[in-house]
Design a protein around this motif. Structure first.
Motif, PDB file in Angstrom:
ATOM      1  N   ALA A 159       0.861  -1.183   0.000  1.00 39.48           N
ATOM      2  CA  ALA A 159       0.000   0.000   0.000  1.00 39.48           C
ATOM      3  C   ALA A 159       0.892   1.227   0.000  1.00 39.48           C
ATOM      4  CB  ALA A 159      -0.915   0.014   1.221  1.00 39.48           C
ATOM      5  N   SER A 160       0.604   2.186  -0.860  1.00 37.38           N
ATOM      6  CA  SER A 160       1.392   3.414  -0.916  1.00 37.38           C
ATOM      7  C   SER A 160       0.506   4.572  -1.345  1.00 37.38           C
ATOM      8  CB  SER A 160       2.575   3.266  -1.890  1.00 37.38           C
ATOM      9  OG  SER A 160       2.122   3.001  -3.201  1.00 37.38           O
ATOM     10  N   THR A 161       0.926   5.764  -0.958  1.00 40.00           N
ATOM     11  CA  THR A 161       0.148   6.944  -1.310  1.00 40.00           C
ATOM     12  C   THR A 161       1.030   8.186  -1.256  1.00 40.00           C
ATOM     13  OG1 THR A 161      -1.892   8.179  -0.826  1.00 40.00           O
ATOM     14  CG2 THR A 161      -0.588   7.444   1.051  1.00 40.00           C
ATOM     15  N   MET A 162       0.630   9.195  -1.986  1.00 38.00           N
ATOM     16  CA  MET A 162       1.239  10.518  -1.915  1.00 38.00           C
ATOM     17  C   MET A 162       0.111  11.527  -2.019  1.00 38.00           C
ATOM     18  SD  MET A 162       4.206  12.300  -4.241  1.00 38.00           S
ATOM     19  CE  MET A 162       4.463  14.079  -4.185  1.00 38.00           C
ATOM     20  N   ARG A 163      -0.050  12.344  -0.989  1.00 34.79           N
ATOM     21  CA  ARG A 163      -1.160  13.296  -0.948  1.00 34.79           C
ATOM     22  C   ARG A 163      -0.673  14.734  -0.809  1.00 34.79           C
ATOM     23  NH1 ARG A 163      -4.160  10.303  -3.364  1.00 34.79           N
ATOM     24  NH2 ARG A 163      -5.714  11.961  -3.118  1.00 34.79           N
ATOM     25  N   THR A 164       0.630  14.966  -0.999  1.00 33.61           N
ATOM     26  CA  THR A 164       1.200  16.301  -0.864  1.00 33.61           C
ATOM     27  C   THR A 164       1.454  16.900  -2.242  1.00 33.61           C
ATOM     28  OG1 THR A 164       2.298  15.645   1.188  1.00 33.61           O
ATOM     29  CG2 THR A 164       3.081  17.654   0.114  1.00 33.61           C
ATOM     30  N   GLU A 165       0.936  18.098  -2.482  1.00 36.19           N
ATOM     31  CA  GLU A 165       1.177  18.772  -3.756  1.00 36.19           C
ATOM     32  C   GLU A 165       2.587  19.354  -3.777  1.00 36.19           C
ATOM     33  OE1 GLU A 165      -2.908  20.263  -5.681  1.00 36.19           O
ATOM     34  OE2 GLU A 165      -2.199  21.542  -4.061  1.00 36.19           O
ATOM     35  N   LEU A 166       3.294  19.098  -4.881  1.00 38.61           N
ATOM     36  CA  LEU A 166       4.682  19.530  -5.018  1.00 38.61           C
ATOM     37  C   LEU A 166       4.823  20.327  -6.302  1.00 38.61           C
ATOM     38  CD1 LEU A 166       7.539  19.027  -3.687  1.00 38.61           C
ATOM     39  CD2 LEU A 166       7.837  17.233  -5.408  1.00 38.61           C
ATOM     40  N   ASP A 167       5.307  21.567  -6.177  1.00 44.14           N
ATOM     41  CA  ASP A 167       5.512  22.423  -7.351  1.00 44.14           C
ATOM     42  C   ASP A 167       6.790  23.219  -7.134  1.00 44.14           C
ATOM     43  OD1 ASP A 167       5.309  23.898  -9.655  1.00 44.14           O
ATOM     44  OD2 ASP A 167       3.748  25.252  -8.908  1.00 44.14           O
ATOM     45  N   GLN A 168       7.929  22.601  -7.421  1.00 44.47           N
ATOM     46  CA  GLN A 168       9.214  23.213  -7.116  1.00 44.47           C
ATOM     47  C   GLN A 168       9.599  24.317  -8.087  1.00 44.47           C
ATOM     48  OE1 GLN A 168      11.875  19.798  -6.920  1.00 44.47           O
ATOM     49  NE2 GLN A 168      11.506  19.556  -4.732  1.00 44.47           N
ATOM     50  N   ASN A 169       9.036  24.315  -9.299  1.00 43.63           N
ATOM     51  CA  ASN A 169       9.400  25.359 -10.257  1.00 43.63           C
ATOM     52  C   ASN A 169       8.319  26.423 -10.404  1.00 43.63           C
ATOM     53  OD1 ASN A 169       7.462  23.901 -11.564  1.00 43.63           O
ATOM     54  ND2 ASN A 169       8.672  23.457 -13.388  1.00 43.63           N
ATOM     55  N   ASN A 170       7.273  26.330  -9.563  1.00 44.03           N
ATOM     56  CA  ASN A 170       6.225  27.368  -9.510  1.00 44.03           C
ATOM     57  C   ASN A 170       5.567  27.626 -10.871  1.00 44.03           C
ATOM     58  OD1 ASN A 170       6.676  27.959  -6.687  1.00 44.03           O
ATOM     59  ND2 ASN A 170       8.540  29.034  -7.311  1.00 44.03           N
ATOM     60  N   ASP A 171       5.329  26.542 -11.616  1.00 45.10           N
ATOM     61  CA  ASP A 171       4.624  26.720 -12.887  1.00 45.10           C
ATOM     62  C   ASP A 171       3.133  26.429 -12.764  1.00 45.10           C
ATOM     63  OD1 ASP A 171       4.583  23.989 -12.620  1.00 45.10           O
ATOM     64  OD2 ASP A 171       5.598  23.548 -14.509  1.00 45.10           O
ATOM     65  N   GLY A 172       2.681  26.136 -11.538  1.00 48.00           N
ATOM     66  CA  GLY A 172       1.268  25.882 -11.314  1.00 48.00           C
ATOM     67  C   GLY A 172       0.858  24.446 -11.525  1.00 48.00           C
ATOM     68  N   PHE A 173       1.805  23.566 -11.902  1.00 48.78           N
ATOM     69  CA  PHE A 173       1.515  22.148 -12.114  1.00 48.78           C
ATOM     70  C   PHE A 173       2.187  21.297 -11.039  1.00 48.78           C
ATOM     71  CE2 PHE A 173      -0.051  23.429 -16.142  1.00 48.78           C
ATOM     72  CZ  PHE A 173      -0.784  22.377 -16.674  1.00 48.78           C
ATOM     73  N   ARG A 174       1.495  20.250 -10.632  1.00 48.06           N
ATOM     74  CA  ARG A 174       2.098  19.303  -9.699  1.00 48.06           C
ATOM     75  C   ARG A 174       3.269  18.602 -10.386  1.00 48.06           C
ATOM     76  NH1 ARG A 174      -3.769  16.638  -8.074  1.00 48.06           N
ATOM     77  NH2 ARG A 174      -4.496  18.354  -6.751  1.00 48.06           N
ATOM     78  N   ASP A 175       4.422  18.626  -9.726  1.00 52.29           N
ATOM     79  CA  ASP A 175       5.584  17.945 -10.291  1.00 52.29           C
ATOM     80  C   ASP A 175       5.385  16.433 -10.308  1.00 52.29           C
ATOM     81  OD1 ASP A 175       6.822  20.394 -10.592  1.00 52.29           O
ATOM     82  OD2 ASP A 175       7.845  20.281  -8.661  1.00 52.29           O
ATOM     83  N   LEU A 176       4.662  15.926  -9.336  1.00 50.40           N
ATOM     84  CA  LEU A 176       4.317  14.511  -9.261  1.00 50.40           C
ATOM     85  C   LEU A 176       2.824  14.398  -8.980  1.00 50.40           C
ATOM     86  CD1 LEU A 176       7.275  13.194  -7.053  1.00 50.40           C
ATOM     87  CD2 LEU A 176       7.013  12.894  -9.523  1.00 50.40           C
TER      88      LEU A 176
END
Length: 755
Positions: A281-298
């Motif tokens: 079982a695995s999950t990722m629920r944190t929004e990540l946007d390191q380049n600030n382009d408005g898109f989730r990196d993952l």
């Protein structure tokens, strides 16, 4: 292919044909037919198992390699009484077997010192007995990194490179011999698995903690395993239901917010029955946007994955059967703050798989066997790229009947059998429907001639009748020649063919506003692969070392061309549209050096060179032979691992350099012209550093801490026109050439109760 006198059940129970015995080291057959034992070394007076040691009947090519616990079992050959155990860096040990029922305990000593052995494993072990150039990745190697799934299992491997295919979906793709992962036949315990619609995310669907070993073979594979191997073959071995380790637990969390847990459990139900359960079982629920382009990196995601399997071991009959079930959902695209108007990538996968493996054993004739593999798959996948829907359904039935025996002596052996593959696809993207049904009955035969300790020749062929493409003949040949105790030469040649799945294999390119066009009905892909390799064990400054050189070429007669060269357009067409003038080929050269410069220190250095070209633009009258996009010409890998006695502390680091590569030119008015005169966009090369340290305790618990992409390099603007995702220039797939995310740190714990 390898160890021709081992019963065929070893093939069915797991393992690529190159390492039949290691594939399922705990198989229980007649005590009179199988010799069992362990191989180990002494470290400070304590016996530690040797992983991947070779055990061989003297004067024959019948042998095996030890598993993750140093255990082996080997078919007994009438008339043979001397057994040789060996391992690189250790003195071979030859013993005479008086009582085959005795469980052997062999201990090897280092050639360098009697007080302390040099190493207890190697970062990647070449299978020295297999006719095919094959590297075995064992559990020790897998533990050098987090290895959360199959796509993350190749960090220390020079032959296989893995990268994200786009900046939104989170899917990963591999490159092998300069070609995409779809040209590698990827099996799980000899069942074709990562294929069809599973090509998109299939590498993510095999948790690393389930894996006991991976065989990576280069070039044309065995005809016994099918016709789809075009550049290589991988076979993944999972923990068996009769595994003596009974329980294994793993937990993992990283700095991006990904959390996962794994549990492996095996239990004997009786003397002949055992049961195993693998859970993930695995999950990722944190929004990540390191380049600030408005898109989730993952993408955000949740995956639930399980296997329940059973095994029956009798004297004359063996059976395995089980069921696999998977559910995963993904949510990528723009951040939540964009609300209902956000550009979203949504994907849900539901997969159910049932399998069985049965075999008739011949205790008095261990070289003989009859086995049957059956597998059924229901794979359902729905997705949305902005306003563009995707629906995919795959239903597959696979059967492989294999008979194995000898002609006179074990120096002349053969395998023969019948196979059947039924694929029913219902795949649609936007208004394009590629539904089809493939029915492929086939027959195969493979002959192996062995001149003991010197030469092995394997000649194989299979005939398949494809309901859409007619009769297909697949010949393959492999040769291994042992020059001396240190030098081995291998050569291979063979044909392969497959049917492409344009959408599933190019999922990342659909995250764009490009117009998608299928120029004509797609034909099957076919190619020839040729290869040469040399393995040399030698002494470097007084230390044991090995050098592996190999060259492989793949020539396509037909190939699915994915044309991103024209801005705003994504074309799929056949290489055959070039009227016989089109070419597509991939040349791969690799040099790999493994050395042990100090006690318990392992170092690997490798260089890989690709020359991959294909004819582009035939449908537009622009036929030009151009370097394939997204393929780095050069790659360098350096890996170093160090362990304290008893593996109490282990340290590992891998540095990679990925060279420049050609990416799509996005300006208007592009036409395919000569490479020297055309407008070209070249992505720069970059370095990547991964490292891990782990601490083991006597209780069976191990804690590990590591990091990936520690250099922090990332592609700053992987998405074209991210500010206008519904506009005509939006493209999140064709410009991704490097890491999307920066430095990541993880921590985890493994627990295996001590026996």
């Amino acid at each position: 292919m390898r160890f021709l006198s081992i019963p065929i059940i070893l093939l069915l129970s797991g393992g690529y044909s190159s390492v039949l015995a290691q594939a399922d080291s705990t198989i229980k057959t007649s005590p009179q037919a199988v010799l069992r034992g362990t191989v180990g070394e002494l470290i400070d007076g304590k016996r530690v198992p040797l992983i991947g040691a070779t055990v061989l009947w003297s004067g024959s090519t019948t042998g095996t390699i030890t598993d993750a616990d140093g255990q082996f079992q080997l078919a007994i050959l009438p008339g043979y009484t001397e057994l040789i155990a060996s391992y690189v860096g250790y003195k071979p040990d030859t013993i005479t077997i008086a009582d085959p029922a005795t469980v052997l305990m062999l201990t090897l000593r280092s050639e360098q010192t009697l007080q302390e052995v040099t190493v207890s494993g190697a970062p990647g072990q070449m299978d020295r007995m297999n006719t095919i150039q094959t590297e075995f990745i064992n559990q020790r190697t897998l533990a050098k990194a987090a290895c959360c799934n199959l796509s993350e299992s190749f960090e220390t491997n020079a032959s296989v490179s893995v990268s994200y295919s786009d900046a939104v979906t989170g899917s990963k793709q591999i490159q092998f011999l300069g070609l995409g992962g779809q040209y590698v036949q990827t099996n799980v315990e000899n069942i074709p698995t990562v294929r069809g619609l599973a090509t998109t995310f299939g590498l993510n669907y095999i948790p690393g903690t389930w894996i006991t070993g991976i065989d990576v073979g280069k070039g044309a594979g065995s005809v016994v395993n099918g016709y789809e191997s075009m550049s290589g073959q991988m076979n993944v071995e999972l923990q068996k239901s009769d595994d003596e380790n009974k329980l294994f637990l793993n937990g993992y969390v990283n700095s991006f917010g990904r959390v996962e847990g794994n549990a492996n459990w095996s239990k004997p139900l009786s003397k002949k029955w055992s049961m195993g359960v693998l859970g993930h079982a695995s999950t990722m629920r944190t929004e990540l946007d390191q380049n600030n382009d408005g898109f989730r990196d993952l993408p955000l995601y949740t995956q639930l994955n399980a296997v329940n399997r059973y095994k029956y071991s009798g004297e004359r009959f063996m059976a395995q059967f089980g069921v696999k079930a998977l559910y995963e959902d993904r949510d990528g695209g723009q951040l939540s703050r964009f609300g209902a108007s956000r550009y979203s990538f949504l994907n849900t996968t539901k997969r159910l798989e049932v399998f069985s493996k049965t075999a008739k054993l011949y205790p008095d004739k261990p070289y003989k066997g009859l086995g049957l593999i059956l597998n059924g798959v229901h794979h359902e996948q729905t997705a949305r790229f902005g306003f563009s829907p995707y629906n995919g359904l795959q239903q597959t039935f696979y059967a492989n009947l294999i008979y194995q025996s000898i002609i006179g002596t074990t120096n002349n052996a053969f395998k023969a059998g019948l196979s059947y593959l039924l694929d029913d696809y219902r795949e649609q993207f936007r208004a394009i429907n590629t539904a089809r049904t493939e029915s492929v009955p086939g027959a195969f035969v493979e002959y192996t001639y062995t001149y003991p300790e010197k030469l092995t020749l394997v000649l194989g062929g299979r005939f398949d009748y494809h309901n859409l493409f007619g009769a297909q003949w697949t010949p393959r040949a492999h040769l291994k020649y042992t020059v001396n105790n240190n030098v081995t030469l291998r050569a291979s040649a063979g044909r392969g063919f497959r049917t492409a799945n344009p959408f599933a294999e190019n999922f990342g390119y659909l995250v764009s506003s490009r117009t998608v066009s299928l120029r004509q009905p797609l034909q099957f892909e076919s190619s020839w692969n040729y290869g040469l390799s040399l393995t040399n064990d030698f002494s470097l400054l007084g230390k044991k070392a090995s050098l592996v050189l190999d060259y492989y070429r793949t020539d396509f007669q037909n190939q699915l061309i994915v044309d991103l060269e024209h801005p705003g357009e994504l074309y799929f067409y056949n290489l055959a549209e070039s009227g016989g003038k089109g070419r597509s080929f991939a040349n791969s050269f690799q040099a790999e050096l493994n050395v042990q410069p100090a006690k318990r220190l392992e170092v690997k250095a490798a260089y890989r060179l690709f020359d991959v070209q294909q004819t582009m633009g035939a449908p537009f009258g622009e036929e030009r032979l151009l370097p394939k996009m997204m393929v780095s010409r050069d790659r360098v890998l350096l890996n170093a691992g160090y362990a304290l006695p008893y593996d109490k502390w282990k340290f590992d680091a891998t540095l990679q350099w990925n060279g420049p590569r050609r990416i799509p030119y996005l300006s208007e008015g592009y036409v395919h012209t000569g490479y020297q005169n055309m407008p070209v966009t070249i992505a720069p090369g970059f370095y990547n550093l991964n490292a891990q340290v782990s601490r083991a305790f006597r209780s069976g618990m191990e804690i590990y801490l590591g990091g990936e992409n520690l250099t922090g390099f990332r592609q700053l603007n992987p998405i074209v026109s991210a500010e206008d995702p519904f506009g005509s220039r939006f493209d999140a797939g064709s410009q991704v050439w490097g890491p999307i995310t920066g430095r990541m740190v993880y921590v985890g714990v493994r627990f295996k109760p001590q026996r």
